[in-house]
Design an enzyme around this catalytic site. Structure first.
Site, PDB file in Angstrom:
ATOM      1  N   CYS A  82       0.842  -1.189   0.000  1.00 35.87           N
ATOM      2  CA  CYS A  82       0.000   0.000   0.000  1.00 35.87           C
ATOM      3  C   CYS A  82       0.883   1.247   0.000  1.00 35.87           C
ATOM      4  O   CYS A  82       1.890   1.284   0.706  1.00 35.87           O
ATOM      5  CB  CYS A  82      -0.894  -0.018   1.243  1.00 35.87           C
ATOM      6  SG  CYS A  82      -2.035   1.351   1.357  1.00 35.87           S
ATOM      7  N   HIS A 124      -9.121  -3.793  -2.090  1.00 32.96           N
ATOM      8  CA  HIS A 124      -8.152  -2.977  -1.345  1.00 32.96           C
ATOM      9  C   HIS A 124      -8.577  -1.503  -1.361  1.00 32.96           C
ATOM     10  O   HIS A 124      -8.608  -0.849  -0.315  1.00 32.96           O
ATOM     11  CB  HIS A 124      -6.765  -3.165  -1.972  1.00 32.96           C
ATOM     12  CG  HIS A 124      -5.686  -2.377  -1.328  1.00 32.96           C
ATOM     13  ND1 HIS A 124      -4.687  -2.948  -0.576  1.00 32.96           N
ATOM     14  CD2 HIS A 124      -5.419  -1.044  -1.329  1.00 32.96           C
ATOM     15  CE1 HIS A 124      -3.868  -2.011  -0.137  1.00 32.96           C
ATOM     16  NE2 HIS A 124      -4.287  -0.840  -0.590  1.00 32.96           N
ATOM     17  N   GLU A 125      -8.888  -0.984  -2.543  1.00 28.98           N
ATOM     18  CA  GLU A 125      -9.242   0.434  -2.655  1.00 28.98           C
ATOM     19  C   GLU A 125     -10.584   0.726  -1.993  1.00 28.98           C
ATOM     20  O   GLU A 125     -10.737   1.754  -1.331  1.00 28.98           O
ATOM     21  CB  GLU A 125      -9.229   0.882  -4.116  1.00 28.98           C
ATOM     22  CG  GLU A 125      -7.884   0.752  -4.804  1.00 28.98           C
ATOM     23  CD  GLU A 125      -6.717   1.352  -4.040  1.00 28.98           C
ATOM     24  OE1 GLU A 125      -6.890   2.393  -3.356  1.00 28.98           O
ATOM     25  OE2 GLU A 125      -5.615   0.792  -4.116  1.00 28.98           O
ATOM     26  N   HIS A 128     -10.177   1.238   1.680  1.00 33.12           N
ATOM     27  CA  HIS A 128      -9.699   2.579   2.056  1.00 33.12           C
ATOM     28  C   HIS A 128     -10.869   3.529   2.289  1.00 33.12           C
ATOM     29  O   HIS A 128     -10.806   4.386   3.185  1.00 33.12           O
ATOM     30  CB  HIS A 128      -8.816   3.171   0.950  1.00 33.12           C
ATOM     31  CG  HIS A 128      -7.385   2.776   1.030  1.00 33.12           C
ATOM     32  ND1 HIS A 128      -6.587   3.058   2.114  1.00 33.12           N
ATOM     33  CD2 HIS A 128      -6.588   2.124   0.139  1.00 33.12           C
ATOM     34  CE1 HIS A 128      -5.364   2.608   1.898  1.00 33.12           C
ATOM     35  NE2 HIS A 128      -5.334   2.031   0.703  1.00 33.12           N
TER      36      HIS A 128
END
Length: 160
Positions: A82, A124-125, A128
């Site tokens: 990341c 993953h995004e 966030h």
């Protein structure tokens, strides 16, 4: 970087599909494409608490506004890294497939179906945008190693 509160705070939904949003998407895309090896960048990684991310993975490049992600049952392993934890990579479990529903910068509906690396990048995004980092998914020895590495990292802050 880890330690900044924006990375741990759920983002606000985008309500205006305007020039400001288009500028944010452009900034995110510049950050994504500014260095090799990046699979995605989310708005909180550049200090903006908006539900927007860009991605370049699995042969697809794009962006999503206000995404929701539906994951499949099958799991995949593999290392994840990341931009907010530079230089660290740890084996992170993710769904092998996912479908992301959202909008583009003009408010038009977008659906991205991903497997493998693209599925990993989308998950993953999207994490966030909910204030989660990949290290939050780690368990056992991998989690202990990651937390030790974070504490020892030259970029670590007292908030991390």
């Amino acid at each position: 970087m880890l330690g900044d509160a924006v990375l741990r705070t759920p983002c606000d939904p985008v309500t205006a599909f305007d020039a400001e949003l288009r500028g944010l998407v452009a900034d995110l895309m510049d950050t994504l494409l500014g260095a090799d090896g990046r699979a995605g960048v989310a708005a909180p990684q550049i200090g903006v608490a908006a539900r927007v991310f860009v991605f370049s993975a699995g042969g697809q490049i794009g962006h999503m506004v206000n995404p929701t992600v539906v994951v499949g049952e099958e799991r995949q392993g593999g290392d994840e890294g990341c931009l907010s934890l530079p230089g660290l990579y740890f084996p992170t479990p993710r769904a092998q497939t996912c479908t992301a529903h959202g909008f583009d910068q003009h408010g038009e509906p977008v659906v991205v179906e991903g497997t493998g690396f693209l599925a990993r990048a989308l998950q993953h995004e999207a994490d966030h945008l909910d204030g989660r980092l990949y290290i939050d998914l780690l368990k056992g020895d991998a989690r202990r190693q990651a937390l030790r590495a974070v504490r020892a990292a030259p970029w670590a802050t007292s908030g991390g």
